[in-house]
Design a protein around this motif. Structure first.
Motif, PDB file in Angstrom:
ATOM      1  N   THR A  45       1.280  -1.597  -2.407  1.00  0.00           N
ATOM      2  CA  THR A  45       1.505  -2.959  -2.870  1.00  0.00           C
ATOM      3  C   THR A  45       0.196  -3.728  -2.967  1.00  0.00           C
ATOM      4  OG1 THR A  45       3.687  -2.941  -1.825  1.00  0.00           O
ATOM      5  CG2 THR A  45       2.766  -5.094  -2.408  1.00  0.00           C
ATOM      6  N   ALA A  46      -0.691  -3.486  -2.015  1.00  0.00           N
ATOM      7  CA  ALA A  46      -1.978  -4.184  -1.997  1.00  0.00           C
ATOM      8  C   ALA A  46      -2.890  -3.748  -3.141  1.00  0.00           C
ATOM      9  CB  ALA A  46      -2.674  -3.947  -0.656  1.00  0.00           C
ATOM     10  N   SER A  47      -2.558  -2.613  -3.759  1.00  0.00           N
ATOM     11  CA  SER A  47      -3.389  -2.114  -4.854  1.00  0.00           C
ATOM     12  C   SER A  47      -3.249  -2.947  -6.121  1.00  0.00           C
ATOM     13  CB  SER A  47      -3.028  -0.658  -5.174  1.00  0.00           C
ATOM     14  OG  SER A  47      -3.239   0.158  -4.044  1.00  0.00           O
ATOM     15  N   GLY A  48      -2.193  -3.786  -6.187  1.00  0.00           N
ATOM     16  CA  GLY A  48      -2.022  -4.646  -7.344  1.00  0.00           C
ATOM     17  C   GLY A  48      -0.885  -4.210  -8.239  1.00  0.00           C
ATOM     18  N   PRO A  49      -0.655  -4.955  -9.308  1.00  0.00           N
ATOM     19  CA  PRO A  49       0.502  -4.715 -10.186  1.00  0.00           C
ATOM     20  C   PRO A  49       0.377  -3.465 -11.053  1.00  0.00           C
ATOM     21  CG  PRO A  49      -0.879  -6.475 -11.066  1.00  0.00           C
ATOM     22  CD  PRO A  49      -1.433  -6.144  -9.717  1.00  0.00           C
ATOM     23  N   SER A  50      -0.804  -2.867 -11.089  1.00  0.00           N
ATOM     24  CA  SER A  50      -1.005  -1.716 -11.972  1.00  0.00           C
ATOM     25  C   SER A  50      -0.609  -0.390 -11.334  1.00  0.00           C
ATOM     26  CB  SER A  50      -2.479  -1.631 -12.398  1.00  0.00           C
ATOM     27  OG  SER A  50      -3.318  -1.469 -11.255  1.00  0.00           O
ATOM     28  N   VAL A  51      -0.017  -0.436 -10.143  1.00  0.00           N
ATOM     29  CA  VAL A  51       0.392   0.798  -9.473  1.00  0.00           C
ATOM     30  C   VAL A  51       1.456   1.502 -10.313  1.00  0.00           C
ATOM     31  CG1 VAL A  51       1.469   1.765  -7.413  1.00  0.00           C
ATOM     32  CG2 VAL A  51      -0.110  -0.155  -7.209  1.00  0.00           C
TER      33      VAL A  51
END
Length: 329
Positions: free
Chosen positions: A162-168
Motif C-alpha cells: 500500500t505504501a508503494s503508491g497507487p501504481s501497484v
C-alpha cells in the motif's frame, strides 16, 4: 502378501505399498527434508491416486526404502517422487537399487513411458546427472514463525504494498474454467517463463496439457494471475498442510512463474492472505516460495523487517531434471 510382491533385486524384495505400511514408512523418514516431509500427510492420498504407484523395498522384512511414480503427460512420462532410504543405509547405494528396480517396473507396467522427470533440492554435478538433462534451476526462499506472528507478518507485507503508491499491480484469482483456458494456452510457457516448460507445483513438475489437468484438479490449490486471459505472471499455492517440523507445523508452498518482481510481491501477499483465511491453527508456520533466481534478493528484502517471522534458511535450490526410463541395468 505374495500378491503384492513385485520381485527381488540385490538382496531386496520389492512390494506395492498399502495403508498398514504407514508406520514402517515413517520409521525410515527421520530428518527427511529437515522436518518438511510431506509424506505423513500425503501417504494415504497417494495410495488412492489414479496413475500412481508406491514401491517399498525390504530386507529380511525390514523396511529399507521407498519410491513413488506418477504417470503424467498423457502416458508418456513418469514423475518420480518421495525417494527415501533407511537412515542406517543412506550413502550405501541402496537408493540406486530401488531406482533401477522402479525404472524396470515402469517399463513393464507402462510400455509407452519413455521419460522420467523429477525435482531435486541440490545440484550434485554433471557426473551424477550424466543420464539427465537439466531443464531448469529455481531458487527457494523459506520463512518460519509462530502462527500468531504470521498474522501480523501478512498485514506488514500488505502495508508495504500500500505504501508503494497507487501504481501497484494487481493479481486476480482464477476459477476452474479460467484456469483451464490459461493452462492450455500454447503461449503460456514463454509468457510466464515456465521452468523447463512445466508448472512445478510444490516440487511436482507437470507440463500444461490436457492430460495433466485432472492431476492438478485433484489438489486443493489456489491460482492467481495478473489477468484472466494471456497472463504474463502465474502463481499457485497449496492450502496449509501439516509437516513434522519442530514437533508440528503447517506448511504452505507458493510457486511463482514470471519475471516481474512487483507482481511476485502482490501474488505472494494475496496467497498468504488466502492461507490466513483458511486458518493457521497451529503453533508454527512454514512458507516456501519458489521463484526465478533473479527475483530472490528483491523478494527477500520485501519480506524482511518483521521480528516474528524469520528466514528459515538461506535461499536454496530447486533443480528440474529429465532423463530416460531404463528397462534394466
Amino acid at each position: 502378501m505374495a500378491t503384492r510382491c513385485l520381485g527381488e533385486r540385490e538382496g531386496l524384495t520389492f512390494w506395492l505399498a498399502r495403508p498398514d505400511d504407514y508406520d514402517d514408512v515413517m520409521s525410515i523418514s527421520d530428518d527427511i527434508y529437515l522436518g518438511n516431509d510431506y509424506l505423513p500427510h500425503r501417504y494415504h492420498i497417494w495410495l488412492e491416486e489414479p496413475g500412481r504407484v508406491v514401491v517399498l523395498a525390504r530386507r529380511d522384512a525390514k523396511m529399507m526404502a521407498l519410491e513413488s511414480f506418477l504417470v503424467v503427460d498423457e502416458g508418456s512420462t513418469v514423475v518420480v517422487e518421495g525417494l527415501r532410504v533407511c537412515p542406517t543405509q543412506r550413502g550405501t547405494g541402496l537408493a540406486g537399487v530401488i531406482q533401477r528396480f522402479v525404472d524396470a517396473y515402469v517399463c513393464q507396467l507402462h510400455p509407452s513411458v519413455k521419460v522420467k522427470r523429477l525435482t531435486r533440492n541440490d545440484d550434485p554435478g554433471p557426473s551424477k546427472l550424466a543420464k539427465f538433462s537439466v531443464l531448469a534451476r529455481r531458487a527457494v526462499l523459506s520463512f518460519a514463525g509462530e502462527a500468531e506472528s504470521f498474522e501480523s507478518f501478512v498485514s506488514h507485507l500488505r502495508s508495504k504494498l500500500t505504501a508503494s503508491g497507487p501504481s501497484v499491480p494487481t493479481v486476480v484469482p482464477l476459477g476452474t474454467e479460467q484456469l483451464r483456458k490459461v493452462l492450455l494456452d500454447p503461449g503460456l510457457p514463454s509468457r510466464t517463463r515456465l521452468p523447463g516448460g512445466a508448472i512445478i507445483q510444490d516440487w511436482q513438475p507437470l507440463r500444461p496439457m490436457e492430460g495433466n489437468l485432472a492431476i492438478l484438479g485433484r489438489k486443493d490449490l489456489d491460482w492467481f494471475a495478473d489477468k484472466q486471459e494471456a497472463p504474463a505472471f502465474l502463481a499457485v499455492s497449496t492450502r496449509p498442510y501439516p509437516v513434522p517440523f519442530e514437533g508440528g507445523a503447517l506448511r504452505s508452498s507458493v510457486d511463482l512463474f514470471g519475471a516481474d518482481p512487483e507482481l511476485a510481491k502482490v501474488a505472494l501477499v494475496s496467497m498468504l492472505e488466502r492461507a490466513r483465511c483458511q486458518g493457521w491453527l497451529t503453533e508454527k508456520v512454514l512458507v516456501h516460495m519458489y521463484l526465478e533466481e533473479a527475483l530472490v534478493e528483491e523478494l527477500r528484502s520485501f519480506c524482511d523487517g518483521h521480528a516474528g517471522v524469520r528466514e528459515w534458511t538461506s535461499s536454496w535450490l530447486q533443480l528440474l531434471v529429465e532423463g530416460p526410463v531404463e528397462e534394466s541395468n
